[in-house]
Structures are given as structure tokens and as C-alpha cells.
Scaffold this motif. Sequence first.
Motif, mmCIF file in Angstrom:
data_model
loop_
_atom_site.group_PDB
_atom_site.id
_atom_site.type_symbol
_atom_site.label_atom_id
_atom_site.label_comp_id
_atom_site.label_asym_id
_atom_site.label_seq_id
_atom_site.Cartn_x
_atom_site.Cartn_y
_atom_site.Cartn_z
ATOM 1 N N ASP A 25 0.818 -1.377 -0.033
ATOM 2 C CA ASP A 25 -0.106 -0.092 -0.031
ATOM 3 C C ASP A 25 0.911 1.129 0.005
ATOM 4 O OD1 ASP A 25 -2.320 -1.347 -0.135
ATOM 5 O OD2 ASP A 25 -2.602 -1.158 2.237
ATOM 6 N N ASN A 26 1.793 1.231 0.668
ATOM 7 C CA ASN A 26 2.715 2.525 0.835
ATOM 8 C C ASN A 26 4.305 1.903 0.652
ATOM 9 O OD1 ASN A 26 1.007 4.640 1.716
ATOM 10 N ND2 ASN A 26 0.468 2.966 3.395
ATOM 11 N N VAL A 27 4.939 2.869 -0.038
ATOM 12 C CA VAL A 27 6.267 2.739 -0.331
ATOM 13 C C VAL A 27 7.173 3.820 0.128
ATOM 14 C CG1 VAL A 27 8.112 2.493 -2.084
ATOM 15 C CG2 VAL A 27 6.197 1.306 -2.256
ATOM 16 N N LEU A 28 8.055 3.705 1.131
ATOM 17 C CA LEU A 28 8.776 4.699 1.736
ATOM 18 C C LEU A 28 10.238 4.486 1.401
ATOM 19 C CD1 LEU A 28 7.438 4.772 5.297
ATOM 20 C CD2 LEU A 28 6.659 6.258 3.464
ATOM 21 N N ILE A 29 10.997 5.476 1.057
ATOM 22 C CA ILE A 29 12.355 5.523 0.698
ATOM 23 C C ILE A 29 12.988 6.428 1.791
ATOM 24 C CG2 ILE A 29 13.991 5.827 -1.079
ATOM 25 C CD1 ILE A 29 12.137 4.878 -3.437
ATOM 26 N N ALA A 30 14.008 5.965 2.252
ATOM 27 C CA ALA A 30 15.019 6.804 3.192
ATOM 28 C C ALA A 30 16.396 6.994 2.452
ATOM 29 C CB ALA A 30 15.252 5.935 4.401
ATOM 30 N N VAL A 31 16.930 7.988 2.162
ATOM 31 C CA VAL A 31 18.087 8.420 1.587
ATOM 32 C C VAL A 31 18.932 9.222 2.520
ATOM 33 C CG1 VAL A 31 19.012 9.522 -0.590
ATOM 34 C CG2 VAL A 31 16.985 8.244 -0.691
ATOM 35 N N LYS A 32 20.068 8.830 2.725
ATOM 36 C CA LYS A 32 21.340 9.692 3.194
ATOM 37 C C LYS A 32 21.583 10.931 2.588
ATOM 38 C CE LYS A 32 26.016 9.462 5.125
ATOM 39 N NZ LYS A 32 27.287 8.613 5.163
ATOM 40 N N ASP A 33 21.653 11.928 3.260
ATOM 41 C CA ASP A 33 21.876 13.419 2.778
ATOM 42 C C ASP A 33 23.355 13.619 3.032
ATOM 43 O OD1 ASP A 33 22.244 16.044 2.356
ATOM 44 O OD2 ASP A 33 20.452 16.693 3.225
ATOM 45 N N LYS A 34 23.890 13.195 1.814
ATOM 46 C CA LYS A 34 25.598 13.376 1.891
ATOM 47 C C LYS A 34 26.119 14.595 2.188
ATOM 48 C CE LYS A 34 25.847 9.141 -0.837
ATOM 49 N NZ LYS A 34 26.225 8.839 -2.246
ATOM 50 N N LYS A 35 25.460 15.627 1.790
ATOM 51 C CA LYS A 35 25.678 17.197 2.271
ATOM 52 C C LYS A 35 25.692 17.382 3.569
ATOM 53 C CE LYS A 35 25.333 19.085 -2.703
ATOM 54 N NZ LYS A 35 24.608 19.781 -3.557
ATOM 55 N N ALA A 36 24.625 17.046 4.178
ATOM 56 C CA ALA A 36 24.321 17.430 5.409
ATOM 57 C C ALA A 36 24.845 16.577 6.394
ATOM 58 C CB ALA A 36 22.875 17.560 5.704
ATOM 59 N N SER A 37 25.379 15.303 6.042
ATOM 60 C CA SER A 37 25.944 14.404 6.976
ATOM 61 C C SER A 37 27.441 14.463 7.129
ATOM 62 C CB SER A 37 25.649 12.976 6.448
ATOM 63 O OG SER A 37 24.480 12.525 6.420
ATOM 64 N N ASN A 38 28.127 14.214 8.038
ATOM 65 C CA ASN A 38 29.542 14.318 8.292
ATOM 66 C C ASN A 38 29.920 13.194 9.279
ATOM 67 O OD1 ASN A 38 29.125 15.008 11.308
ATOM 68 N ND2 ASN A 38 28.824 17.052 10.438
ATOM 69 N N GLU A 39 31.274 13.146 9.731
ATOM 70 C CA GLU A 39 31.753 12.331 10.493
ATOM 71 C C GLU A 39 31.014 11.839 12.008
ATOM 72 O OE1 GLU A 39 35.634 14.367 12.394
ATOM 73 O OE2 GLU A 39 35.868 13.329 10.420
ATOM 74 N N HIS A 40 30.397 12.835 12.352
ATOM 75 C CA HIS A 40 29.568 12.887 13.645
ATOM 76 C C HIS A 40 28.105 12.592 13.652
ATOM 77 C CE1 HIS A 40 33.275 13.556 15.782
ATOM 78 N NE2 HIS A 40 33.590 14.891 14.930
ATOM 79 N N LYS A 41 27.614 13.120 12.518
ATOM 80 C CA LYS A 41 26.018 12.616 12.195
ATOM 81 C C LYS A 41 25.647 12.202 10.958
ATOM 82 C CE LYS A 41 24.672 17.407 10.727
ATOM 83 N NZ LYS A 41 24.368 18.646 11.065
ATOM 84 N N THR A 42 24.574 11.765 10.991
ATOM 85 C CA THR A 42 23.990 11.105 9.584
ATOM 86 C C THR A 42 22.522 11.767 9.455
ATOM 87 O OG1 THR A 42 25.194 9.080 9.696
ATOM 88 C CG2 THR A 42 23.093 9.183 8.487
ATOM 89 N N VAL A 43 22.245 12.339 8.205
ATOM 90 C CA VAL A 43 21.378 12.818 8.056
ATOM 91 C C VAL A 43 20.404 12.205 7.073
ATOM 92 C CG1 VAL A 43 19.855 15.032 7.209
ATOM 93 C CG2 VAL A 43 21.857 15.157 8.678
ATOM 94 N N VAL A 44 19.024 11.742 7.166
ATOM 95 C CA VAL A 44 18.275 10.840 6.396
ATOM 96 C C VAL A 44 17.040 11.624 6.094
ATOM 97 C CG1 VAL A 44 16.959 8.837 6.345
ATOM 98 C CG2 VAL A 44 19.392 8.778 7.529
ATOM 99 N N ASN A 45 16.568 11.631 4.651
ATOM 100 C CA ASN A 45 15.234 12.241 4.367
ATOM 101 C C ASN A 45 14.561 10.917 3.738
ATOM 102 O OD1 ASN A 45 15.894 15.111 4.449
ATOM 103 N ND2 ASN A 45 17.473 14.479 2.702
ATOM 104 N N VAL A 46 13.175 11.003 4.216
ATOM 105 C CA VAL A 46 12.331 9.988 3.935
ATOM 106 C C VAL A 46 11.336 10.487 2.957
ATOM 107 C CG1 VAL A 46 10.664 8.147 4.888
ATOM 108 C CG2 VAL A 46 12.930 8.592 6.186
ATOM 109 N N ARG A 47 10.838 10.033 1.941
ATOM 110 C CA ARG A 47 9.741 10.313 1.041
ATOM 111 C C ARG A 47 9.034 9.013 0.620
ATOM 112 N NH1 ARG A 47 10.695 9.478 -4.224
ATOM 113 N NH2 ARG A 47 12.556 8.614 -4.882
ATOM 114 N N LYS A 48 7.768 9.515 0.121
ATOM 115 C CA LYS A 48 6.843 8.380 -0.128
ATOM 116 C C LYS A 48 6.450 8.480 -1.494
ATOM 117 C CE LYS A 48 2.831 9.010 1.616
ATOM 118 N NZ LYS A 48 1.447 9.136 2.412
#
Length: 79
Positions: A25-48
Motif C-alpha cells: 500500500d505504501n512505499v517509503l524511501i530513506a536516503v542519506k543526505d550526503k551534503k548534510a551528513s559528516n563524520e559525527h552525524k548522519t542525516v536521512v530524508n524519507v519520502r513516499k
Amino acid sequence: MLVLHHTDKDSRNYRGHSEIARAIDNVLIAVKDKKASNEHKTVVNVRKPKSRHGANNEDLLAFEFGSKTEMDKFFFLKR
């Protein structure tokens, strides 16, 4: 039911047999934001990209996790 699957090389679409996508019924895709992520944090964007009962192609949420330094505690934040 939850089905975890991989995306294409560009992380834009789900991959696999079309029967998988038809049954869900629903597809979600999670993608790492390589520009906002660095060695101390990871940023992930989720879209449908697919929703059987709602809007398609929505950005749902973004979150980040990690630690400010190696000595800091782990954090998890909604962006």
C-alpha cells in the motif's frame, strides 16, 4: 506487514519485481543526505513515492542522529 528492500543506484526508486510494488500500500524511501551528513552525524530524508490511499511523492520527514564529538552521547533529532 513491513517489507524492507533496496533501491536503485540513485536511491530514487525501489527495485525488484513489480509484483512487490503492486502488493504494498505504501512505499517509503530513506536516503542519506550526503551534503548534510559528516563524520559525527548522519542525516536521512524519507519520502513516499507510492501511496494507495493518499498523496504520492511526498517528503515525509528528515532526521539526524550521531554525536557531536566522539565523547558526546548519542542523539536522534527530527529535522
